[in-house]
Design a protein around this motif. Structure first.
Motif, PDB file in Angstrom:
ATOM      1  N   ARG A1290      33.933 129.673 -49.458  1.00 32.77           N
ATOM      2  CA  ARG A1290      32.952 129.655 -50.552  1.00 32.77           C
ATOM      3  C   ARG A1290      32.670 128.214 -50.992  1.00 32.77           C
ATOM      4  O   ARG A1290      33.595 127.429 -51.145  1.00 32.77           O
ATOM      5  CB  ARG A1290      33.454 130.465 -51.740  1.00 32.77           C
ATOM      6  N   VAL A1291      31.351 127.850 -51.402  1.00 31.44           N
ATOM      7  CA  VAL A1291      30.941 126.499 -51.810  1.00 31.44           C
ATOM      8  C   VAL A1291      30.908 126.464 -53.330  1.00 31.44           C
ATOM      9  O   VAL A1291      30.045 127.087 -53.971  1.00 31.44           O
ATOM     10  CB  VAL A1291      29.547 126.144 -51.248  1.00 31.44           C
ATOM     11  N   SER A1292      31.894 125.752 -53.968  1.00 33.54           N
ATOM     12  CA  SER A1292      31.986 125.644 -55.428  1.00 33.54           C
ATOM     13  C   SER A1292      31.206 124.415 -55.903  1.00 33.54           C
ATOM     14  O   SER A1292      30.624 123.665 -55.107  1.00 33.54           O
ATOM     15  CB  SER A1292      33.455 125.560 -55.838  1.00 33.54           C
ATOM     16  N   ARG A1295      32.688 121.157 -54.612  1.00 32.88           N
ATOM     17  CA  ARG A1295      32.322 120.944 -53.203  1.00 32.88           C
ATOM     18  C   ARG A1295      30.855 120.509 -53.113  1.00 32.88           C
ATOM     19  O   ARG A1295      30.486 119.667 -52.251  1.00 32.88           O
ATOM     20  CB  ARG A1295      32.563 122.221 -52.403  1.00 32.88           C
ATOM     21  N   GLN A1296      30.017 121.090 -53.991  1.00 28.01           N
ATOM     22  CA  GLN A1296      28.600 120.683 -53.978  1.00 28.01           C
ATOM     23  C   GLN A1296      28.443 119.220 -54.396  1.00 28.01           C
ATOM     24  O   GLN A1296      27.659 118.456 -53.795  1.00 28.01           O
ATOM     25  CB  GLN A1296      27.782 121.580 -54.919  1.00 28.01           C
ATOM     26  N   LEU A1297      29.192 118.783 -55.475  1.00 30.34           N
ATOM     27  CA  LEU A1297      29.142 117.370 -55.874  1.00 30.34           C
ATOM     28  C   LEU A1297      29.631 116.473 -54.756  1.00 30.34           C
ATOM     29  O   LEU A1297      29.063 115.389 -54.512  1.00 30.34           O
ATOM     30  CB  LEU A1297      29.995 117.154 -57.132  1.00 30.34           C
ATOM     31  N   PHE A1298      30.702 116.882 -54.151  1.00 35.47           N
ATOM     32  CA  PHE A1298      31.247 116.075 -53.041  1.00 35.47           C
ATOM     33  C   PHE A1298      30.229 115.937 -51.917  1.00 35.47           C
ATOM     34  O   PHE A1298      30.134 114.903 -51.253  1.00 35.47           O
ATOM     35  CB  PHE A1298      32.542 116.736 -52.520  1.00 35.47           C
ATOM     36  N   LEU A1299      29.457 116.980 -51.731  1.00 31.95           N
ATOM     37  CA  LEU A1299      28.461 116.925 -50.659  1.00 31.95           C
ATOM     38  C   LEU A1299      27.175 116.187 -51.104  1.00 31.95           C
ATOM     39  O   LEU A1299      26.555 115.511 -50.268  1.00 31.95           O
ATOM     40  CB  LEU A1299      28.132 118.347 -50.203  1.00 31.95           C
ATOM     41  N   ASN A1300      26.787 116.286 -52.410  1.00 31.16           N
ATOM     42  CA  ASN A1300      25.498 115.728 -52.855  1.00 31.16           C
ATOM     43  C   ASN A1300      25.612 114.283 -53.329  1.00 31.16           C
ATOM     44  O   ASN A1300      24.723 113.447 -53.061  1.00 31.16           O
ATOM     45  CB  ASN A1300      24.929 116.584 -53.988  1.00 31.16           C
ATOM     46  N   VAL A1301      26.701 113.906 -54.116  1.00 33.92           N
ATOM     47  CA  VAL A1301      26.822 112.547 -54.670  1.00 33.92           C
ATOM     48  C   VAL A1301      27.194 111.603 -53.553  1.00 33.92           C
ATOM     49  O   VAL A1301      28.122 111.898 -52.765  1.00 33.92           O
ATOM     50  CB  VAL A1301      27.869 112.521 -55.801  1.00 33.92           C
ATOM     51  N   LEU A1302      26.515 110.419 -53.634  1.00 33.15           N
ATOM     52  CA  LEU A1302      26.783 109.454 -52.573  1.00 33.15           C
ATOM     53  C   LEU A1302      28.088 108.715 -52.837  1.00 33.15           C
ATOM     54  O   LEU A1302      28.911 108.571 -51.939  1.00 33.15           O
ATOM     55  CB  LEU A1302      25.611 108.461 -52.468  1.00 33.15           C
ATOM     56  N   ASN A1303      28.303 108.209 -54.188  1.00 34.96           N
ATOM     57  CA  ASN A1303      29.525 107.455 -54.505  1.00 34.96           C
ATOM     58  C   ASN A1303      30.470 108.392 -55.275  1.00 34.96           C
ATOM     59  O   ASN A1303      30.588 108.316 -56.508  1.00 34.96           O
ATOM     60  CB  ASN A1303      29.147 106.213 -55.338  1.00 34.96           C
ATOM     61  N   TYR A1304      31.106 109.203 -54.573  1.00 37.50           N
ATOM     62  CA  TYR A1304      31.980 110.235 -55.193  1.00 37.50           C
ATOM     63  C   TYR A1304      33.288 109.622 -55.693  1.00 37.50           C
ATOM     64  O   TYR A1304      33.804 110.016 -56.751  1.00 37.50           O
ATOM     65  CB  TYR A1304      32.261 111.356 -54.185  1.00 37.50           C
ATOM     66  N   ASP A1305      33.791 108.583 -55.083  1.00 40.21           N
ATOM     67  CA  ASP A1305      35.068 107.971 -55.497  1.00 40.21           C
ATOM     68  C   ASP A1305      34.905 107.240 -56.818  1.00 40.21           C
ATOM     69  O   ASP A1305      35.804 107.301 -57.686  1.00 40.21           O
ATOM     70  CB  ASP A1305      35.539 106.996 -54.412  1.00 40.21           C
TER      71      ASP A1305
END
Length: 1428
Positions: A1290-1292, A1295-1305
């Protein structure tokens, strides 16, 4: 004139012949039978006469016996006749009638000497007589017809009484002093037979005896090890008639002795016995029951127990002079208590070791010990017996109480009562008891030993009261069981009522300082009591009505006695004697004192008179003749004692000679011993007698027979080997060779002993497996005895060598001791020299001779030797050579070095002057003297050292040689032990063979006895079969006569025949006549009530009753024949003819009835004969089965041999938890079979191991492939699971932020910094709150400390107030009630006693555990490797 003279002579002769003596009167009475000849007259024999006395008028009538003295005597009051016999050869029984005294009958039987008993039957004309030796015949007579009906002999029985059953003349009882026999008189028409039925009488004590048939074996008593269990008759070697009734003396229980008997109205037999008991015997079933038993009275015996374990029996018949009649040693511990049963037949003794012994208290049985109960408890302090012998036994110990019910006296070989005999019932009590008593109703009273209570038990409930006594106590019941007496260590006696246990009397009899009261005894009437103290040695006698008589008897040895029983009679007799002769004793004492005073005054005056007037001392003897008589008696007594001593010496000399001849002179090898020097070893040889000529000849014969048998066996083997086929396989040849080798060398295990290693030759013995015949067993016994003789001879040879060696060693030691004695003398040492000698056991011949040292020296001769000879040397024999030697050379021929060293150098004569006055020459002489003295001292010291060295060498040599001899004796002792073992092995084989021979002889005796008994039963079978045939023929003949008579009687009653006979009578009268023809008078009814009628009257069915009934019937027929009963219109002749016909018909009917009764009696007689025949047949079948069983047992015994094996430890493979295994199911297997089986098992095991290794390697590869396959399968499942997880993920939002945001760190780091700031603010606020809380806590702690100080002050005040309150409460409670304090004190005392009891029990348990551990280690089996 001549004619007239002849007439006068004839008249004179007639007058002389007619002159006879007439009895004027006869007086006298004996203890013989007295009987009523009628209702008013009794008669009894008296000498040669029989006296008849009228009890109303006292008139006597005399009847003289023609043949002399009257013998047996009997009276029949119903018939008014008297029967008696005379005492002469071939006696006759006379029967006289009364009052006419007419000689009615004279019965002449087969008796040769005398008739002892006569008896009339109460019904019928029957008389029984019993003759004495030599016939001992019982005869039955018909005294009215003078006919002897039957007779039977019973050899050896002396009958004392004889009587008929009043209700049936078919029964007759005859008793002797030891037996009772009921005889049945069986009748078949005119024949009579006597059949005895002996009665089994009970034992003397009233118990019933149930004895099995001693001749037949019983299947419930078998012994699989020792062979078949045979009857005692076979063991005793009896074959004939004695074997049937033989019983060992120990198995015979004496029965009661009948003295008198009588019959009851129910045909029961009442028997009175000499022992005081009354028996009731059922005459049909012969069952015996005890109606009354009288316990023996009048015995005055006192039983006294001692601390040494003895029981002394004192005869108190003569109270003034009691005497000890018997003494029995029961145990080595103290006898604590004794008690008789109420009958005085048994005595029960309790010992300190916990055993209870049961003794027969009758002197006729020598106070035999019947048995004992062992290991019941630690100590028995008291017990109680119930009524009527030994039934219930109550034992009270320090811990528990137990009840025992004894049923019989079955004991084992040690006298211990078997467990199956004793029925035990155990009851746990709340308090340990020191004493107990039992009432007849079963109530038990117990005295508690650790609590002041008396308990009452009903075995279901209990009751407890305060005893008010201190210390351990005892209870006693009065003879009437109404009073309970209690005594204790405080010395006070309390008497209580057994119903409510209330105290109604008390007495202070003994002091508590003397241990109080030991025991108490009531008198038979309960009016007196006797108490004994523990340590004061006093007996106190108490009486009721507040009078007490004290009799103090100080025992000379009070420490010996620990209990006494029935001693009251002694004190009672002493009291009566003192009261009776008190005045006479005072008078005698007064007279003796005055006489003594007078004689003393006379002797005093005699001393003061002049010498010439003085009297001798002997003159004052009052009775010189008595003195001479006493002196003569003393001389005679001395002569008698001297003669007795001489006879005793002569008997001892004769006994000495007999013993010497049998035990010493007849021995070829005398018994002697060898003892070691320094140890306790003692070895004895084997005393042996010289073998006789017959014994040697028998041995030689057996050896020759054995050689012949061996040669015959060898030839047979050669013949068998020659007949075998020449072509055989190699394996068969090897087997035959192995068999031959096995036969030639028999292993030691099969021989059964090690005698071959100790001088015996076992090659001549028979193999144990081949001993089947009697001759072989006897020869084997002879050979075994020869082997034992050889073993003993071989050991005796070694023994003689060692004995001679000891003599040599003693001689060497004596030689060395001589030198040691010289050295000690030279060294002036006072050391004791060890001098070994031979004892009397080592030189037994020395005992038979008297040595000089054993004879007392003559005092006069010793005085002369020691005092006269030294002063008078000329009295001694002159020795000139010795005198010359003493004068010339000081008694020696050679001067030794030791003598020179003993010499002293004489000092110079000027030595006494001062040294300042010496000149030069004297000084020189003195220097030479000093030099010589120094040299002499040096020589002496050297010689002393040499002697000491020599002394040590001699002592060391003696020690070494004696120690070496001790080692030899030790080896000889070991050899003796092994020789004893070998001899015991051979003797065990001999005993087994002897037992087998004995059992074989017993089996043969048993078989011969059975065959004899079978032949006897066959003869009886022939007689019974013949009796059955005769009785059957008689019954058939009589039945035929009876049937004919019945047929004739039936013909008479037919109406057609009646009308034909009275055809001349009109028809209307014929019917009336026929009715009168069938009419019968009423029969006489004989009613009899058992409670009111006379049981000895005539019974229905007797001959007299039948005749009376027939006469009554004929009288009734006369009334019916009266013409008044004749029908009208009938002529008188016709009526008379009718009456005659009717009378004939009635007589015919009565005859038919009589014949029917006789036929039934004959049929019953036939049935009894058939039953006897069947019984004999059954006995024969039983004997046949017994013979077959015996033959099977005999065959089994001959094949089942007892073989002795000698096996090493480990060769017996039996699983057993016991020390001695059970070999019942064991099998003997050859060693080669086991070895072959082990080899086969080993080869198969190796094959199995190889195949298992191969299977292991192959299975290992299989497991590896399976593991790889399983691994790959699991990898496949893992990959498939991952694919499914990816598909179902399932995509939470994260997981969506991790996939959409470029600078996640960077986003994550920003969130972390914000959280850290928030955490710092929260930490600061927390610290401030903690500080505020700490301040609050400090304030609270200060307040708590203040409160604690205040509470401490209040608690101290509270304690002081509580103490004051408790003191006031205790004062108040103590003042209010003393009972609470007393109970509290009793609780404290009881708790202390319980604590002490617990400590004592703990100590005893520890001691017992230590004793159990010691006994377990003592009895632990020592298993070690036996060397062969």
């Amino acid at each position: 004139m001549l004619r007239g003279r002849n007439r006068d002579q004839d008249v004179k002769t007639v007058v002389e012949r007619s002159l006879v003596f007439l009895q004027r009167w006869v007086q006298g009475f004996t203890n013989r039978n007295v009987g009523f000849v009628n209702h008013e007259t009794i008669c009894y024999p008296c000498g040669n006469y029989i006296l008849f006395v009228d009890i109303e008028t006292k008139k006597k009538t005399v009847l003289q016996c023609k043949g002399g003295r009257v013998g047996a005597f009997a009276v029949n009051g119903a018939s008014g006749v008297v029967a008696f016999s005379d005492q002469k050869l071939n006696p006759i029984i006379y029967i006289y009638t009364f009052p006419g005294l007419v000689n009615w009958r004279e019965l002449k039987g087969t008796a040769q000497l005398d008739y002892t008993l006569l008896a009339f039957s109460y019904m019928g004309p029957y008389l029984a007589s019993y003759s004495s030796v030599p016939e001992f015949a019982l005869s039955i007579w018909n005294w009215q017809e003078n006919v002897l009906l039957c007779s039977k002999s019973q050899l050896g029985m002396t009958a004392t009484s004889l009587s008929f059953n009043p209700l049936s003349w078919h029964q007759l009882c005859m008793s002797s002093e030891s037996s009772i026999t009921i005889w049945n008189i069986e009748r078949s028409d005119e024949e009579h037979h006597l059949k005895p039925k002996p009665v089994q009488l009970p034992a003397e004590d009233g118990s019933q005896t149930f004895n099995q048939n001693p001749f037949f074996s019983h299947p419930d008593t078998q012994d699989a090890y020792y062979g078949p269990v045979l009857p005692n008759s076979a063991i005793a070697g009896l074959i004939g008639d004695e074997a049937e009734l033989f019983r060992p003396k120990d198995d015979i229980q004496p029965s009661v002795h009948p003295t008198v008997h009588c019959w009851s109205a129910t045909s029961d037999l009442y028997v009175g016995c000499e022992e005081g008991c009354i028996l009731v015997i059922n005459s049909e079933t012969l069952e015996t029951s005890l109606l009354h038993q009288k316990f023996p009275t009048g015995k005055k015996h006192v039983a006294v127990g001692t601390k040494t374990g003895h029981v002394h029996f004192i005869d108190a018949t003569k109270v003034k002079t009691p005497r000890v009649v018997h003494r029995v040693l029961l145990t080595h511990f103290s006898v604590l208590c004794l008690n008789y049963d109420e009958g005085g037949q048994y005595l029960i003794a309790g010992a300190a070791e916990g055993h209870i012994f049961i003794l027969d208290a009758r002197p006729s049985k020598l106070f035999e010990v019947l048995g004992y109960l062992g290991n019941i408890c630690r100590s028995v302090h008291s017990f109680v017996l119930s009524v009527f012998g030994i039934r219930i036994l109550l034992m009270v110990t320090q811990l528990i109480s137990k009840f025992f019910s004894l049923t019989n006296d079955c004991v084992d070989e040690r006298g211990l009562l078997k467990e199956k005999v004793i029925q035990k019932q155990q009851y746990e009590l709340d308090y340990p008891l020191s004493s107990a008593v039992r009432q007849k109703d079963g109530t038990i009273y117990g005295y508690c030993s650790h609590a002041p209570f008396i308990c009452k038990y009903n075995l279901a409930s209990k009751e407890r009261i305060q005893s008010n006594q201190s210390g351990r106590g005892f209870l006693f019941l009065s003879p009437n069981n109404q009073w309970l007496a209690s005594v204790a260590e405080d010395g006070v006696l309390f008497i209580r009522d057994t119903v409510n246990l209330e105290t109604f009397a008390r007495a202070h009899c003994h002091s508590y300082q003397g241990g109080g009261i030991r025991s108490l005894a009531f008198s038979k009437d309960g009016q007196s009591m006797l108490t004994s103290g523990v340590e004061d040695g006093a007996l106190v006698c108490l009486k009721w009505k507040y009078k007490c008589y004290f009799y103090s008897i100080l025992f000379y040895y009070p420490h010996l006695f620990s209990s006494f029983s029935n001693i009251f009679i002694i004190c009672q007799a002493i009291k009566e004697e003192t009261e009776k002769f008190a005045d006479k004793k005072k008078e005698l004492k007064k007279g003796i004192k005055s006489l003594r005073k007078t004689i003393q005054e006379m002797m005093h005056e005699n001393e003061q008179v002049p010498e010439i007037e003085k009297l001798d001392q002997q003159e004052f003897n009052l009775d010189a003749e008595e003195q001479e008589r006493l002196q003569l008696e003393s001389e005679q007594e001395v002569a008698r004692v001297r003669k007795e001593i001489e006879m005793e010496n002569l008997a001892n000399c004769y006994l000495r000679d007999v013993l010497k001849q049998q035990c010493w002179d007849s021995m070829s090898v005398k018994g002697r011993a060898v003892k070691s020097f320094h140890t306790a070893y003692e070895v004895k040889n084997y005393p042996m007698k010289e073998r006789g000529k017959e014994e040697l000849e028998t041995l030689e014969k057996v050896l020759q027979l054995k050689k012949i048998e061996c040669a015959d066996l060898k030839i047979r083997k050669e013949i068998i080997e020659f007949q075998l086929p020449t072509v055989s396989s190699k394996e068969e040849g090897e087997k035959v060779e192995e068999d031959v080798v096995a036969d030639e060398t028999t292993p030691i295990a099969l021989i059964g002993s090690l005698s071959a290693q100790y001088g015996g030759d076992t090659a001549v013995l028979y193999p144990q497996m081949d001993l089947h015949t009697r001759e072989q067993k006897i020869n084997q016994i002879i050979l075994l005895q020869d082997i034992i003789y050889r073993v003993k001879t071989a050991f005796n040879k070694e023994f003689d060598i060692v004995a001679r060696q000891k003599e040599q060693e003693i001689a060497r030691v004596k030689e060395r001791n001589l030198r040691i004695q010289e050295i000690l003398t030279q060294l002036d040492l006072q050391e004791e020299v060890w001098e070994p000698t031979l004892t009397d056991d080592e030189i037994p011949e020395r005992v038979l001779t008297v040595q000089d040292s054993e004879v007392l020296e003559n005092t006069a001769f010793s005085f002369i030797c020691y005092f006269i000879f030294p002063f008078f040397p000329f009295l001694v024999q002159d020795n000139a050579r010795q005198r010359a030697l003493n004068d010339m050379m000081d008694g020696v021929l050679e001067v030794k070095k030791e003598d020179i060293l003993k010499m002293e150098i004489p000092p110079p004569p000027f030595i006494s002057k001062p040294d300042t006055l010496w000149n030069e020459e004297e000084k020189k002489i003195f220097k030479e003297y000093e030099k010589k003295v120094k040299e002499l001292n040096e020589e002496r010291e050297k010689h002393r050292k040499i002697l000491e060295t020599e002394l040590k060498k001699l002592q060391t040599a003696i020690q070494e040689t004696t120690q070496s001899f001790d080692d030899t004796v030790c080896k000889l002792f070991e050899k003796k032990v092994k020789s004893e073992m070998v001899i015991c092995q051979e003797e065990l084989k001999i005993n087994s063979l002897l037992y087998s021979l004995l059992l074989d002889e017993e089996l043969s005796t048993r078989e011969a006895g059975l065959h004899y008994f079978l032949e006897k039963k066959r003869k009886e079978k022939l007689s019974t079969a013949e009796a059955v045939q005769i009785a059957r023929r008689q019954v058939d003949a009589y039945r035929e006569t009876y049937d004919n008579l019945v047929a004739e009687d039936k013909v008479r009653i037919l109406e057609r025949g009646f009308r034909k006979e009275f055809s001349d009578v009109p028809m209307h009268l014929i019917d009336q006549l026929f009715k009168l023809y069938k009419r019968r008078p009423r029969a006489q009814k004989m009613k009899m009530h058992l409670d009111t009628a006379n049981p000895y009257g005539d019974r229905p069915g007797s001959a007299k009753a039948y005749k009376d009934a027939l006469a009554h019937l004929m009288r009734a027929m006369n009334e019916l024949d009266n013409p008044e009963n004749m029908p009208e219109g009938l002529d008188l002749p016709v009526w008379e003819r009718f009456c005659s016909a009717r009378r004939i018909k009635v007589e015919s009917e009565q005859l038919v009835k009589r014949k029917a009764l006789t036929l039934a009696e004959m049929q019953a007689f036939l049935q009894r004969r058939i039953e006897d025949d069947e019984k004999i047949k059954k006995d024969i079948d039983n004997i046949f089965s017994e013979v077959n069983l015996l033959q099977e047992q005999k065959m089994r015994f001959q094949l089942d041999l007892t073989v002795q094996f000698l096996l090493k430890q480990g060769q017996v493979e039996l699983e057993s938890s016991e020390l001695i295994p059970d070999y019942t199911d064991a099998i003997l297997i050859n060693k080669s079979v086991i070895e072959e089986l082990n080899c086969t098992i080993r080869a198969q095991g190796e094959k199995k191991i190889a195949s298992m290794v191969e299977c292991k390697d192959f299975s290992k590869g299989i497991f590896q492939l399976e593991w790889e396959h399983k691994k790959m399968k699991m990898q496949m499942e893992d990959l498939n699971q991952k694919a499914r997880d990816i598909q179902t993920l399932r995509v939470s939002k994260d997981r969506q932020l991790f996939l959409n945001v470029l600078n996640y760190d960077s986003r994550v780091n920003h969130q972390v910094s914000v959280l850290e700031q928030t955490l710092g603010v929260m930490d600061k606020l927390h610290k401030e709150k903690v500080k505020k809380c700490q301040k609050i806590i400090k304030d609270l702690q200060k307040r708590i400390s203040l409160k604690e100080q205040a509470n401490y002050k209040l608690s101290r005040e509270l304690q002081e107030m509580l103490v004051s309150v408790s003191e006031r409460r205790h004062i108040f409670e103590a003042a209010a009630s003393e009972k609470i304090a007393k109970e509290h004190y009793q609780d404290i005392v009881q708790r202390r006693q319980l604590v002490d009891l617990a400590k004592g029990q703990a100590q005893e348990i520890a001691i017992l555990q230590a004793e159990v551990a010691r006994l377990r280690m003592k009895t632990f089996p020592a298993l070690y490797q036996v060397e062969y």
